[in-house]
Design a protein around this motif. Structure first.
Motif: not given
Length: 682
Positions: A246, A142-145, A169, A219, A167, A242, A176
């Protein structure tokens, strides 16, 4: 022959079955997770690998391999883990639970998971007799781009712009923790989305920034920046948090064009300066020609016209470049400023109504109205951050503010009643009493409010806030005691009064500085407070000494109507010009110029009123410096030629002519004696 072959085949199958059954009973089975793993980026994950029963450690070997990349993750051999055998990317990130291996747990702990860790991992267990393995898959990290605009944003001043922030994710938007927009120049927090709520922005961006609320579930955390100003030029960062990870993205607003409002502000400043010079010049000319009606009309015009123009200039400035505290304070000041100028005007005796009442009421009215405005803005600033206060503190501060506003409203009602109908009566007496009491307790109440509202309250400062109350309440007694008991001269009384005011106002202004030191615009508020205290001093002086006269009214009027307006209009034009050239403000807060210059002017007026008796005596002395010698020229010649002390009358005459303060003191003694006689007669 066929029978023999069938017999042997039957026994061979039985042997193979028995051998397989024996292997199953004496072997081991390596187990792993029941499903692929989904791991948050930046977190730690355990890759399961175990057997149901413990295996002998002698000859035990465990190997973890990344199958899709064919890299060695970790090795356990010869009773210990072997980090030296790890692939470099897994150094200090992949660990066995060493104390659990003897129990049959060969799981691997992988720390600080990265996007590249997604893939297949094989856990292979060896003993001296047997071997088995299991496969573990990290299906998703799980990534936050966070992505922003890929180009510069440009607009003309006054337009609206959108700063993109998307965002991406696997975490739902409601999970978030925070998304914030910050201006990198000055590290200014603009707007925050936290716990499904939008938190207030910095004062300079209040009511000018917002999220696209309907787009947040998708998002989309783009920012709408309305009514762009030149100071909005710069780099902005969208930062998302999140869980344990971050990410951020930036957007840049490039050099901005200028709107028609900038030209309007510049033109208004020029018109204000030109009208102040022209109207004051015409007024002075009509005054010299003794055309009273024309001079009075021009004087009123010179008081109102430039200041109203400056009001609109600051109002437009607030729309395009200013912030709330600066705009409200400057606009309110220029609306109320004509009251002070009317009070010091040379032709005030020609105004309709009772002149003495008007002189007393007009500055007191300005003080009460301006106090209402100032503390309303301060209370609004407190209320924005009041959620961090205890409920009891919020109630106390609100009550203090309500009391202050009620006192000011009572003063305003009383003063307006005085201006409209100057008649005695029970209602007037009640309003007068409430007004006097309120005027005395207002300064300490202001300090207590500031200390509590802005988090600077402490035991010592609280005493400092209450101390002016006792000084103020004694202003009636020390005057009577000075005149009747100590038989002081008026000069002594005025020196005592100004010393008292310097102490009180110094305490008040310093207390403002301490109470508001955490505010970004502290210096601007201190300048406002200094001017407010000078106004308070003028009101107290009038209340303490009764009828007052102001010398040099023509000079005072020119300074107030022309010089101060020129200084402030020039400061506003300079700020506007520097914004156009450099893209940022030079003074940061125009209150530092506006209220500093106004404070100097009001202090000059106050000092002239205090020393008015001295100034008049000096004027009289220099207007008739040789009146006695002209009446008796022979005595003058005799005094100049006679150096012996046998002629005391001539010596006294020469001493009186050479020492100019003696007739001033004699006049003061006569006035004090007259005050005492009048008191005895009463």
């Amino acid at each position: 022959m066929l029978c023999v072959i069938l017999y042997l085949n039957m026994h061979l199958n039985k042997c193979l079955f028995v051998a397989a059954l024996f292997m199953i009973c004496d072997g081991f089975l390596v187990k792993g997770p029941s499903s692929p793993l989904v791991v948050p980026m930046g977190s730690s994950v355990v890759l399961p690998c175990y057997v149901d029963e413990a295996l002998p450690l002698k000859g035990l070997k465990v190997i973890w391999i990344r199958t899709d990349l064919n890299t060695l993750v970790h090795v356990y051999q010869d009773y210990e883990s072997r980090p030296d055998a790890q692939y470099q990317d897994y150094h200090h990130r992949a660990h066995f639970f060493t104390d659990k291996i003897k129990l049959g747990n060969f799981s691997l702990r992988l720390e600080n998971v990265r996007t590249g860790d997604k893939g297949f991992y094989r856990c292979k267990v060896y003993t001296e007799q047997e071997t088995d393995e299991t496969l573990v898959q990290i299906k998703e990290v799980e990534h936050l781009s966070v992505s922003g605009a890929d180009h510069l944003v440009s607009a003309s001043v006054g337009e609206d712009v959108t700063l993109n922030c998307s965002v991406d994710s696997h975490i739902p938007p409601e999970h978030i923790q925070q998304v914030s927009w910050r201006k990198m120049d000055g590290n200014i927090m603009i707007l925050v989305f936290e716990k499904n709520k939008t938190l207030p922005a910095d004062e300079r961006y209040r009511d000018r920034v917002e999220f696209f609320t309907d787009e947040i579930p998708k998002g989309n955390f783009s920012l709408r920046l309305k009514s762009v100003r030149t100071e909005d030029q710069g780099v902005y960062m969208c930062h998302a948090n999140a869980g344990n990870f971050s990410a951020n993205a930036t957007a840049e607003v490039e050099q901005l064009g200028y709107s028609a409002l900038h030209s309007i502000v510049f033109i208004l400043c020029v018109i204000a300066s030109a009208s102040a010079l022209l109207l004051t010049t015409l007024w002075y000319k009509m005054h010299r020609l003794q055309k009273t009606n024309a001079a009075l009309l021009l004087q009123i015009s010179s008081v109102f016209v430039p200041n109203l123009i400056m009001f609109f200039a600051f109002w437009f400035w607030g729309v395009i470049e200013g912030f709330l505290s600066e705009t409200v304070a400057c606009c309110a000041h220029y609306i109320l400023r004509p009251l002070l100028l009317l009070w010091v005007s040379p032709h005030s005796e020609h105004f309709p109504g009772n002149r003495k009442t008007a002189i007393h009421c007009i500055v007191h009215l300005q003080y009460s109205l301006f106090t209402n405005v100032v503390y309303s803005v301060l209370f609004q600033s407190f209320w924005e951050k009041s959620l961090s206060y205890e409920q009891s503190d919020r109630v106390l501060i609100t009550i203090l503010f309500a009391i202050m506003i009620l006192i000011c409203i009572t003063n305003i009602v009383f003063l307006l009643a005085e201006l409209i109908r100057n008649k005695d009566g029970r209602m007037r007496a009640v309003l007068d009493l409430v007004s006097d009491i309120g005027h005395d307790v207002l300064p300490p109440l202001q300090l207590i409010f500031l200390f509590y509202a802005f988090g600077a309250a402490s035991g010592a400062l609280f005493v400092v806030g209450v101390f002016p109350l006792f000084l103020t309440l004694t202003r009636y007694n020390w005057k009577d005691a000075c005149v009747e008991r100590l038989e002081c001269l008026r000069s002594v009384r005025r020196v005592a009064w100004i010393s008292f005011m310097i102490v009180v106002n110094t305490i008040m202004v310093y207390s403002y500085l301490i109470a508001l030191k955490k505010e970004k615009d502290c210096e601007g508020w201190v300048c406002v407070a200094a001017f407010l205290q000078v106004l308070w001093g003028i009101v107290v002086l009038k209340h303490s000494f009764g009828d007052l006269d102001l010398p040099f009214r023509h000079i005072v009027h020119i300074i107030g109507s022309v010089v101060v307006v020129l200084v402030n209009s020039f400061a506003l034009m300079t700020e506007l010009f520097l914004k156009m050239v450099n893209g940022e403000r030079a003074m940061k807060d125009l209150r530092k110029v506006v209220f500093s210059s106004e404070c100097i002017f009001a202090s000059f007026v106050l000092l002239l009123i205090i020393f008015e008796p001295f100034i008049k005596k000096v004027q009289q002395h220099f207007q008739n410096p040789v009146s006695r010698s002209q009446q008796n020229p022979s005595s003058q010649n005799e005094a100049m030629s006679d150096d012996t002390p046998h002629n005391p009358s001539n010596q006294n005459q020469n001493a009186a002519q050479s020492f100019e303060l003696r007739p001033m003191l004699e006049t003061e003694e006569q006035e004090v004696g007259g005050d005492r006689d009048g008191g005895d007669a009463a």
